[in-house]
Design a protein around this motif. Structure first.
Motif, PDB file in Angstrom:
ATOM      1  N   UNK A  62       0.718  -1.501  -0.307  1.00 38.81           N
ATOM      2  CA  UNK A  62       0.037   0.125   0.108  1.00 38.81           C
ATOM      3  C   UNK A  62       0.779   1.112   0.105  1.00 38.81           C
ATOM      4  N   UNK A  63       1.578   1.229  -0.607  1.00 37.38           N
ATOM      5  CA  UNK A  63       3.195   2.739  -0.870  1.00 37.38           C
ATOM      6  C   UNK A  63       3.355   3.276  -0.011  1.00 37.38           C
ATOM      7  N   UNK A  64       3.761   1.962   1.613  1.00 35.36           N
ATOM      8  CA  UNK A  64       3.848   2.687   2.619  1.00 35.36           C
ATOM      9  C   UNK A  64       5.605   1.721   3.214  1.00 35.36           C
ATOM     10  N   UNK A  65       6.442   3.200   3.212  1.00 31.18           N
ATOM     11  CA  UNK A  65       7.687   2.947   3.235  1.00 31.18           C
ATOM     12  C   UNK A  65       7.851   2.991   4.556  1.00 31.18           C
TER      13      UNK A  65
ATOM     14  N   UNK B  63       9.503   3.635   6.770  1.00 36.19           N
ATOM     15  CA  UNK B  63      10.330   4.686   7.213  1.00 36.19           C
ATOM     16  C   UNK B  63       9.996   5.715   7.955  1.00 36.19           C
ATOM     17  N   UNK B  64       8.021   5.467   7.238  1.00 37.34           N
ATOM     18  CA  UNK B  64       7.199   6.376   8.069  1.00 37.34           C
ATOM     19  C   UNK B  64       6.492   6.561   9.008  1.00 37.34           C
ATOM     20  N   UNK B  65       6.932   7.893  10.044  1.00 35.35           N
ATOM     21  CA  UNK B  65       6.588   8.068  10.434  1.00 35.35           C
ATOM     22  C   UNK B  65       5.468   8.073  11.214  1.00 35.35           C
TER      23      UNK B  65
ATOM     24  N   UNK C  36      -6.817  19.538   7.560  1.00 39.13           N
ATOM     25  CA  UNK C  36      -6.970  17.313   7.522  1.00 39.13           C
ATOM     26  C   UNK C  36      -8.482  17.107   7.416  1.00 39.13           C
TER      27      UNK C  36
ATOM     28  N   UNK D  31      -9.836  17.619   3.633  1.00 40.24           N
ATOM     29  CA  UNK D  31      -9.384  16.603   2.853  1.00 40.24           C
ATOM     30  C   UNK D  31     -10.423  16.231   1.993  1.00 40.24           C
TER      31      UNK D  31
ATOM     32  N   UNK E  67     -12.456   9.751   0.335  1.00 41.59           N
ATOM     33  CA  UNK E  67     -11.861   9.487  -0.909  1.00 41.59           C
ATOM     34  C   UNK E  67     -12.661   8.613  -1.989  1.00 41.59           C
ATOM     35  N   UNK E  68     -13.046   8.657  -3.147  1.00 47.32           N
ATOM     36  CA  UNK E  68     -13.587   8.087  -4.022  1.00 47.32           C
ATOM     37  C   UNK E  68     -13.598   6.478  -3.629  1.00 47.32           C
TER      38      UNK E  68
END
Lengths: 188, 155
Positions: free
Chosen positions: A53-56, A58-60, A73, A76, A79-80
């Motif tokens: 799901x595109x999560x690195x 190193x994501x904090x 926020x 936003x 989501x479609x």
């Protein structure tokens, strides 16, 4: 004399044993423990990193929300929302499950400040291409009418009929496949 | 005479090519949430944003105090901007067939939240947010940025 010889042999044996023992010991890293020493964390360290799901990795993770960020926020857009409604063979009648799903689509549209609903009809490969384009258009139209009936303004709904050109389940021509008899709705 | 005409023709052709390639404006996103007053600066003109407005490459947006705006891009990337925020869509390209492309958003003041769509799902470096001091890649699918005016003055 005899004892001296025995002693000599014993000494030689002892020395060779010592040497071979020593050399044997130096070549083996761990002669007493397991054959290949491994760390308990090895599996963990060598496991492939899951970046689904595109999560690195190193994501904090935010510890706490910054109150100054809240308006951004909150702004936003939602989501479609995508839905598939299925149809009974050679009709523009929903299957029972799709009647329920149609209600969900309606609720999603209603929950948005401004929504567009892109409604695309599809058929299975049974019947001629030309006939199926008409059928897919009738299915998309059926969904449009259903949404209008529930109070969705006409001008936010876009309909299109793809016929049998975009199959969900790939089949040969002239095959009845319920999963292909569908309308895909993209609520944005 | 002949040469100057040729040069002129080439120059004209070149110009028309440039205009043809940049003049073709394509919608990159749509304003989906709005509160308060938000302005858009496009081709030297400033207009108030209304819900459902289409956005194009190079559009600059400015929110007033107690205002916010939310944009849904073609690839489902979502951006929310808080009050007193100035940001612009520097570049945006999304190819529906290949589901690939890239986007650059720059923020000069305020707060911005971003949730990645298909662009970041296919390439972690595809979406970038530029601040006056740094460039952030939306590798974590969600990103939030705050640019304080005081930091802009620090050399």
């Amino acid at each position: 004399m005899m004892l001296k010889k025995q002693f000599q042999i014993l000494t030689v044996l002892l020395i060779t044993q010592l040497i071979s023992g020593c050399s044997g010991y130096s070549s083996a890293v761990n002669s007493l423990g397991p054959e290949t020493p491994t760390s308990e964390m090895r599996a963990q360290i060598e496991a492939p990193v899951d970046v689904a799901e595109g999560q690195s990795p190193f994501c904090v993770k935010p510890v706490e929300a910054d109150p100054e960020m809240e308006p951004a926020m909150a702004a936003l857009p939602p989501e479609p929302y995508r839905a598939r409604l299925y149809f009974i063979f050679d009709t523009s009648q929903f299957t029972a499950e799709s009647e329920v799903a149609a209600k969900q689509v309606f609720d999603e549209i209603k929950s948005r400040q401004i929504a567009e609903a892109i409604v695309i009809g599809h058929t299975d490969t049974m019947g001629s291409e030309q006939y199926n384009i008409g059928l897919s258009e009738r299915r998309a139209e059926r969904v449009r009418q259903e949404l209008i009936r529930r109070g969705i303004p006409e001008n936010i709904i876009i309909t299109k009929g793809m016929g049998e050109s975009e199959l969900l389940v790939d089949t040969a021509d002239e095959v009845v496949e319920e999963k292909n008899r569908r309308v895909e709705i993209d609520v944005r | 005479m002949n040469i100057s005409f040729k040069t002129l023709l080439v120059a004209q052709l070149f110009c028309s090519f440039i205009f043809a390639s940049t003049g073709y404006a394509q919608t990159v996103g749509i304003v989906k949430t709005l509160s308060g007053n938000v302005q858009i600066m496009r081709a030297g003109a400033t207009v108030n944003v209304v819900l459902g407005d289409k956005l194009f490459k190079a559009d600059k947006l400015q929110t007033e105090s107690n205002s916010s705006v939310g944009i849904l891009f073609n690839d489902d990337t979502r951006v929310g901007a808080g009050p007193n925020t100035a940001f612009s869509i520097e570049s945006y390209h999304f190819d529906i067939k290949s589901q690939q492309g890239q986007a650059d958003i720059s923020i000069t003041n305020g707060t911005l939240a971003l949730v990645g769509g298909k662009l970041t799902a296919n390439n972690l470096d595809a979406v970038k947010v530029h601040t006056p001091t740094s460039t952030l890649a939306a590798t974590c699918s969600t990103l939030s940025v705050k640019v304080d005016p005081i930091f802009k003055e620090v050399p």
